[in-house]
Design an enzyme around this catalytic site. Structure first.
Site, PDB file in Angstrom:
ATOM      1  N   ASP A  66      -6.247   5.686   1.238  1.00  0.00           N
ATOM      2  CA  ASP A  66      -6.235   4.270   0.892  1.00  0.00           C
ATOM      3  C   ASP A  66      -7.639   3.709   1.125  1.00  0.00           C
ATOM      4  O   ASP A  66      -8.234   3.945   2.186  1.00  0.00           O
ATOM      5  CB  ASP A  66      -5.217   3.606   1.830  1.00  0.00           C
ATOM      6  CG  ASP A  66      -4.887   2.191   1.452  1.00  0.00           C
ATOM      7  OD1 ASP A  66      -5.816   1.442   1.101  1.00  0.00           O
ATOM      8  OD2 ASP A  66      -3.702   1.837   1.539  1.00  0.00           O
ATOM      9  N   HIS A 123       0.838  -1.209   0.000  1.00  0.00           N
ATOM     10  CA  HIS A 123       0.000   0.000   0.000  1.00  0.00           C
ATOM     11  C   HIS A 123       0.871   1.257   0.000  1.00  0.00           C
ATOM     12  O   HIS A 123       0.592   2.213  -0.721  1.00  0.00           O
ATOM     13  CB  HIS A 123      -0.937  -0.011   1.216  1.00  0.00           C
ATOM     14  CG  HIS A 123      -1.969  -1.093   1.116  1.00  0.00           C
ATOM     15  ND1 HIS A 123      -3.294  -0.846   0.853  1.00  0.00           N
ATOM     16  CD2 HIS A 123      -1.853  -2.440   1.192  1.00  0.00           C
ATOM     17  CE1 HIS A 123      -3.959  -1.999   0.785  1.00  0.00           C
ATOM     18  NE2 HIS A 123      -3.095  -2.971   0.988  1.00  0.00           N
TER      19      HIS A 123
HETATM   20  C1  UDX Z   1      -0.988  -6.984  -0.772  1.00  0.00           C
HETATM   21  C2  UDX Z   1      -1.862  -7.711  -1.820  1.00  0.00           C
HETATM   22  O1  UDX Z   1      -1.423  -8.973  -2.125  1.00  0.00           O
HETATM   23  C3  UDX Z   1      -2.084  -6.879  -3.033  1.00  0.00           C
HETATM   24  O2  UDX Z   1      -2.770  -7.578  -4.039  1.00  0.00           O
HETATM   25  C4  UDX Z   1      -2.835  -5.681  -2.610  1.00  0.00           C
HETATM   26  O3  UDX Z   1      -3.288  -4.949  -3.684  1.00  0.00           O
HETATM   27  C5  UDX Z   1      -1.890  -4.909  -1.710  1.00  0.00           C
HETATM   28  O4  UDX Z   1      -1.551  -5.692  -0.566  1.00  0.00           O
HETATM   29  P1  UDX Z   1       1.546  -7.843  -1.087  1.00  0.00           P
HETATM   30  O5  UDX Z   1       1.029  -9.203  -0.814  1.00  0.00           O
HETATM   31  O6  UDX Z   1       2.671  -7.362  -0.298  1.00  0.00           O
HETATM   32  O7  UDX Z   1       0.374  -6.762  -1.055  1.00  0.00           O
HETATM   33  O8  UDX Z   1       1.982  -7.875  -2.644  1.00  0.00           O
HETATM   34  P2  UDX Z   1       2.183  -6.770  -3.727  1.00  0.00           P
HETATM   35  O9  UDX Z   1       0.919  -6.050  -4.004  1.00  0.00           O
HETATM   36  O10 UDX Z   1       2.809  -7.439  -4.867  1.00  0.00           O
HETATM   37  O11 UDX Z   1       3.196  -5.715  -3.089  1.00  0.00           O
HETATM   38  C6  UDX Z   1       4.488  -6.047  -2.684  1.00  0.00           C
HETATM   39  C7  UDX Z   1       5.398  -4.872  -2.918  1.00  0.00           C
HETATM   40  O12 UDX Z   1       6.626  -5.148  -2.255  1.00  0.00           O
HETATM   41  C8  UDX Z   1       5.722  -4.634  -4.383  1.00  0.00           C
HETATM   42  O13 UDX Z   1       5.609  -3.276  -4.707  1.00  0.00           O
HETATM   43  C9  UDX Z   1       7.174  -5.099  -4.526  1.00  0.00           C
HETATM   44  O14 UDX Z   1       7.939  -4.335  -5.433  1.00  0.00           O
HETATM   45  C10 UDX Z   1       7.717  -4.955  -3.141  1.00  0.00           C
HETATM   46  N1  UDX Z   1       8.764  -5.965  -2.852  1.00  0.00           N
HETATM   47  C11 UDX Z   1       8.451  -7.276  -2.777  1.00  0.00           C
HETATM   48  C12 UDX Z   1      10.043  -5.546  -2.667  1.00  0.00           C
HETATM   49  O15 UDX Z   1      10.358  -4.358  -2.764  1.00  0.00           O
HETATM   50  N2  UDX Z   1      10.998  -6.474  -2.385  1.00  0.00           N
HETATM   51  C13 UDX Z   1      10.748  -7.790  -2.298  1.00  0.00           C
HETATM   52  O16 UDX Z   1      11.698  -8.550  -2.034  1.00  0.00           O
HETATM   53  C14 UDX Z   1       9.421  -8.212  -2.491  1.00  0.00           C
END
Ligand code: UDX
Length: 451
Positions: free
Chosen positions: A109, A19
């Protein structure tokens, strides 16, 4: 910096990585257009966020040491956030009202709908920001408007039909919708996002028109979503819009230098990058299957395991040598942007999905929960940029299944077509955020009305 406009936008984020990234990016995009923007976020995330163009200010969720992990339950956390968050957000608005930069809009948000009441109380603009795809938002919207019964069932076996969406089977829906009681406390929170839509002055979605065109046409007149994404730092889309070039937020310590050094020694498109985002908790059994699936694929891999390192089989760790690199966290965009990366095994969180699309990296979808099953279906069937795994009866992705999906994306008959589609969507993402693109124009229109 363009001419400084009068007024001030507070952008309020839920304090989770998936987020903070898009909302901070949105604040930076506003700042790049000459608007004073401040990101409001929970105390304990402040030290992990950095920007040269956007102010960062704390509000409280009632658990200032470490947030959610300090609270007795999800419900207790959400209740506390609503009460203490409303009060401290109001205090922040008041603080600025006597500072010469009064706030005239709160962009919040969608998981924090009480922020709209704060905006109303101060008689300033309020706008909601959805961090899911428009398609996923529309599925939830249909539930809240009684167009689909809840919990959703598929007794007749016929696919579920909703305007602007492809026919969907039960497993394609966001996970909360097909699960029987007791329901996740997140479900009420998610449905609550749609309770007072019409009271918002704008509704933003982190997506772009070309990507979800059909849905937008069918939703026209129902509720006016403004697509403003992808909220990926513009430098990664060959644009120079944002002042800062990175997301500027990392709740964990990245190991980027190590990753890039390792990637530098690999051939183009030869490495699998695997990460399940910031929230998924992967079982030991699943970690093991992934490990042996990666080994069997015979490709180089860079695996972000987060807290799962102790679940990795020791024989696997002893066997990987130079073939693989296992890290606890990295700068995902830096890794995805590296030419050596040719496949992204992802849980299909919406940010990861958008990042994979925007950087033109073919994907293998391994969805875990929430909106991820729907995103994975779209990755495979609508956008043609990858495949999604099939799970066995125990809900596990076997090593054989993973190996097969990796081969399909990296060397299989369809790999060329998948790569071409991925590059096509990268170009579309660039167009959307570039000067005069749909998303860029939508932000400009918002600012024209705001000032
Ligand atoms: C969650 C939900 O899964 C997502 O669909 C919703 O819209 C927001 O909350 P999350 O499970 O963390 O988020 O996944 P994602 O939405 O993919 O966000 C992860 C973020 O962390 C991405 O922006 C990614 O670039 C970042 N990240 C991930 C890193 O910077 N480093 C890493 O090693 C892994």
């Amino acid at each position: 910096m363009k001419n400084q406009k009068r007024g001030h936008v507070i952008v309020l984020t839920y304090p989770a990585q998936g987020h903070i990234n898009p909302l901070l990016q949105f604040a930076k995009r506003l700042a790049s257009k000459g608007v004073k923007a401040t990101l409001a976020t929970a105390h304990y995330t402040l030290k992990s966020i950095y920007s040269t163009t956007v102010g960062i200010e704390p509000i409280s969720d009632g658990y200032d040491e470490s947030g959610f992990s300090q609270s007795p339950s999800v419900q207790a956390y959400l209740d506390s956030f609503r009460t203490v968050g409303s009060r401290t957000l109001s205090e922040l608005v008041l603080k600025f009202s006597s500072s010469g930069s009064p706030v005239n809009c709160i962009v919040y948000d969608s998981l924090l709908p009480w922020a709209l009441d704060v905006a109303k109380k101060f008689n300033i603009y309020g706008a909601v920001f959805f961090t899911n795809s428009a398609s996923v938002c529309s599925i939830f919207w249909h539930i809240t408007h009684g167009h689909l019964n809840f919990p959703v069932t598929q007794e007749s076996g016929a696919p579920l039909l909703m305007p602007g969406l492809p026919p969907l089977d039960l497993p394609d829906l966001p996970s909360f919708l097909s699960q029987p009681a007791p329901h996740s406390p997140y479900l009420a929170l998610i449905l609550d996002q749609f309770s007072s839509l019409e009271e918002n002055d704008w509704l933003f979605c982190n997506s772009f028109e070309e990507l979800e065109n059909e849905l937008l046409n069918d939703m026209l007149g129902l509720w006016p979503l403004l697509m403003i994404g992808p909220m990926v730092p513009s430098a990664y889309l060959d644009q120079q819009i944002d002042g800062d070039i990175a997301y500027g937020a990392s709740l964990w310590k990245p190991t980027t230098d190590e990753c890039i050094k390792w990637l530098e020694k690999k051939l183009p498109d030869s490495v699998i990058y695997i990460s399940f985002g910031s929230m998924a908790d992967i079982t030991a059994k699943q970690v093991e299957e992934i490990a042996w699936g990666l080994k069997a694929s015979d490709q180089h891999f860079l695996w972000v395991v987060k807290e799962s390192k102790n679940k990795l089989p020791s024989e696997f760790m002893n066997a990987i040598g130079e073939t693989g690199l296992v890290v606890t966290w990295c700068n995902q965009l830096e890794v995805l942007a590296h030419p050596a990366v040719g496949c992204f095994i992802t849980h299909c969180g919406w940010n990861s999905t958008l990042e994979g699309l925007s950087l033109g990296v073919p994907m293998v979808g391994v969805p875990q929960w929430s909106d991820q099953p729907t995103n994975a279906k779209f990755v495979e069937e609508l956008w043609g940029v990858g495949v999604r795994v099939k799970k066995n009866e125990e809900g596990i992705v076997t090593k054989e299944e993973l190996e097969m999906c990796i081969r399909e994306v990296m060397v299989g008959e369809r790999s060329g077509e998948i790569k071409r589609n991925a590059l096509k969507w990268r170009e579309a993402a660039k167009r959307a955020v570039g000067n005069g693109g749909n998303s860029d124009e939508n932000i400009n229109e918002f600012l024209m009305e705001l000032f």
